[in-house]
Design an enzyme around this catalytic site. Sequence first.
Site, PDB file in Angstrom:
ATOM      1  N   LYS A   1      -8.009  -0.935   6.311  1.00 28.08           N
ATOM      2  CA  LYS A   1      -8.275  -1.534   4.996  1.00 28.08           C
ATOM      3  C   LYS A   1      -7.353  -2.723   4.733  1.00 28.08           C
ATOM      4  O   LYS A   1      -7.761  -3.726   4.176  1.00 28.08           O
ATOM      5  CB  LYS A   1      -8.062  -0.493   3.890  1.00 28.08           C
ATOM      6  CG  LYS A   1      -9.180   0.524   3.827  1.00 28.08           C
ATOM      7  CD  LYS A   1      -8.934   1.549   2.740  1.00 28.08           C
ATOM      8  CE  LYS A   1      -7.781   2.434   3.077  1.00 28.08           C
ATOM      9  NZ  LYS A   1      -7.898   3.828   2.691  1.00 28.08           N
TER      10      LYS A   1
ATOM     11  N   HIS B   1       0.848  -1.197   0.000  1.00 26.86           N
ATOM     12  CA  HIS B   1       0.000   0.000   0.000  1.00 26.86           C
ATOM     13  C   HIS B   1       0.876   1.237   0.000  1.00 26.86           C
ATOM     14  O   HIS B   1       1.846   1.318   0.742  1.00 26.86           O
ATOM     15  CB  HIS B   1      -0.904   0.001   1.244  1.00 26.86           C
ATOM     16  CG  HIS B   1      -1.935   1.086   1.232  1.00 26.86           C
ATOM     17  ND1 HIS B   1      -3.185   0.912   0.698  1.00 26.86           N
ATOM     18  CD2 HIS B   1      -1.890   2.354   1.667  1.00 26.86           C
ATOM     19  CE1 HIS B   1      -3.881   2.028   0.823  1.00 26.86           C
ATOM     20  NE2 HIS B   1      -3.104   2.937   1.401  1.00 26.86           N
TER      21      HIS B   1
ATOM     22  N   ARG C   1     -12.920  13.739   5.979  1.00 27.62           N
ATOM     23  CA  ARG C   1     -11.603  14.336   6.249  1.00 27.62           C
ATOM     24  C   ARG C   1     -11.138  15.165   5.065  1.00 27.62           C
ATOM     25  O   ARG C   1     -10.517  16.219   5.227  1.00 27.62           O
ATOM     26  CB  ARG C   1     -10.582  13.232   6.548  1.00 27.62           C
ATOM     27  CG  ARG C   1     -10.770  12.609   7.919  1.00 27.62           C
ATOM     28  CD  ARG C   1      -9.982  11.316   8.040  1.00 27.62           C
ATOM     29  NE  ARG C   1      -8.568  11.512   7.805  1.00 27.62           N
ATOM     30  CZ  ARG C   1      -7.751  10.589   7.298  1.00 27.62           C
ATOM     31  NH1 ARG C   1      -8.213   9.399   6.966  1.00 27.62           N
ATOM     32  NH2 ARG C   1      -6.491  10.852   7.117  1.00 27.62           N
TER      33      ARG C   1
ATOM     34  N   SER D   1      -6.755   4.637   8.927  1.00 24.51           N
ATOM     35  CA  SER D   1      -7.416   4.495   7.626  1.00 24.51           C
ATOM     36  C   SER D   1      -6.719   3.421   6.786  1.00 24.51           C
ATOM     37  O   SER D   1      -7.355   2.500   6.257  1.00 24.51           O
ATOM     38  CB  SER D   1      -7.386   5.860   6.917  1.00 24.51           C
ATOM     39  OG  SER D   1      -7.617   5.737   5.553  1.00 24.51           O
TER      40      SER D   1
ATOM     41  N   ASP E   1     -14.302   3.699   6.846  1.00 20.69           N
ATOM     42  CA  ASP E   1     -13.177   4.488   6.337  1.00 20.69           C
ATOM     43  C   ASP E   1     -13.606   5.327   5.137  1.00 20.69           C
ATOM     44  O   ASP E   1     -13.167   6.461   4.979  1.00 20.69           O
ATOM     45  CB  ASP E   1     -11.998   3.583   5.941  1.00 20.69           C
ATOM     46  CG  ASP E   1     -10.874   4.408   5.330  1.00 20.69           C
ATOM     47  OD1 ASP E   1     -10.344   5.277   6.047  1.00 20.69           O
ATOM     48  OD2 ASP E   1     -10.569   4.243   4.143  1.00 20.69           O
TER      49      ASP E   1
HETATM   50  N1  URA Z   1      -4.369   6.748   2.210  1.00 26.18           N
HETATM   51  C1  URA Z   1      -5.400   6.212   2.906  1.00 26.18           C
HETATM   52  O1  URA Z   1      -5.869   5.114   2.587  1.00 26.18           O
HETATM   53  N2  URA Z   1      -5.903   6.899   3.950  1.00 26.18           N
HETATM   54  C2  URA Z   1      -5.426   8.093   4.348  1.00 26.18           C
HETATM   55  O2  URA Z   1      -5.897   8.636   5.312  1.00 26.18           O
HETATM   56  C3  URA Z   1      -4.348   8.655   3.622  1.00 26.18           C
HETATM   57  C4  URA Z   1      -3.840   7.955   2.556  1.00 26.18           C
END
Ligand code: URA
Length: 434
Positions: A187, A82, A168, A183, A161
């Site tokens: 995931k 990620h 946000r 966040s 999220d």
């Molecule tokens: N990527 C994400 O998945 N969440 C965030 O808050 C920032 C970057």
Amino acid sequence: MRMYDLILKKREGRELTTAEINYFISGYNCGQIPDYQAAALLMAIFFRGLNERETAELTMAICDSGDRADLSGIPGIKVDKHSTGGVGDKTTLVLVPLVAAAGVPVAKMSGRGLGHTGGTVDKLESIPGFNVTLQPAQFIEQVRGVGAAVVAQTGNLAPADKKLYALRDVTATVESVPLIASSVMSKKIAAGADAIVLDVKVGSGAFMKDTAGAFKLARTMVEIGSQVGRRTVALITDMDQPLGRAVGNALEVKEAIDTLKGAGPPDLLELCLVLGSTMLLLAGKSASLEEGRSQLKNLLASGKALEKFEELISAQGGDPLVTSEFSRLPAAKSVQEIPAPLSGYVQSINAAEVGHSAMLLGAGREKKEAQIDLSVGLVLNKKVGDSVQAGESLATIHANNLGQLDVARETILQAYTIGQKKPEPRPLLIGTVP
Ligand code: URA
């Protein structure tokens, strides 16, 4: 329990209990807590922070707001990757087939782009026919057969999220370590991989603008991963200028294909080798980073990584001939050069401005529901440290909306700083945690 009391408590810098964190996430997810109260709590968290326990509990509450993917039907150690988001970051397009060609199963769920940062799913959709919405059983079957699949994250994976991120994004509360960490990790944990490699970006095009903040974010995420039994490694990498040269969906697909053919930009190739060798090590496919790197280089040189990409494209209904005929990808009507206003060396390229310029051309979306144009974007002909003569092309604009061309050109010119001294090169890999 009252949301008002939680907001007040955090505003005063006090700790939230487990029950309070769970109350906030479940209440917000089901619509009982309104946006204005959630936004007030997010702002209080932004200023007051969360401790380690609160951050870990927030992560698990978000993760448990929806389903968890079950990857147990896929043999082997599943490794996910990620990135915290950047400009021109097409590493997933290269890494997925490359690592899969090395025998590591990759079951990847990716997002769409928002704001100045791009998303893998949008990029893949510029390949004609490519289907990013496989059913769970098809997804698992494809990873078993082909070794890799890339799909859009399903609606019920960490749904809290999605809501929180959208809030946000419009309340200036994205750049917070506990909020980004919860966040991302909610995931990743829900997506089910055994091990996780995080690419934490730092610099002008990243959410984290300074190295100390990026290390803090990296340590927080690695700690959360280890607490739930997922081996997690974070690499802190430079996003002070865009990665590679192309910014924009089809243009980035071309650059990823060039990289799989061994003819990509050096920074993109290096990042893919650094991340890929870490993935191989975590998957138990190599005994060291050096051994993994040499395996990956061989897979690029032999054409096996490119073949794996073609196999992946075909399996998901796309046209595999795009790898040899770029004319099959969407192309913009107008292609224009941006001449350098003076001679010298490129000192810096503000990545966020470049991303913004690509968004103005239609390559990205300002709002979640906006339509994007897959053919448009930019190619940077000069990168930091390059010498440039006045009048020489700094960048090429690919546009359809001619009304936006002048604004995009001005934004790009502002993004470049040209000076007389050759700047010291910045390292691409800034650090690793742990
Ligand atoms: N990527 C994400 O998945 N969440 C965030 O808050 C920032 C970057």
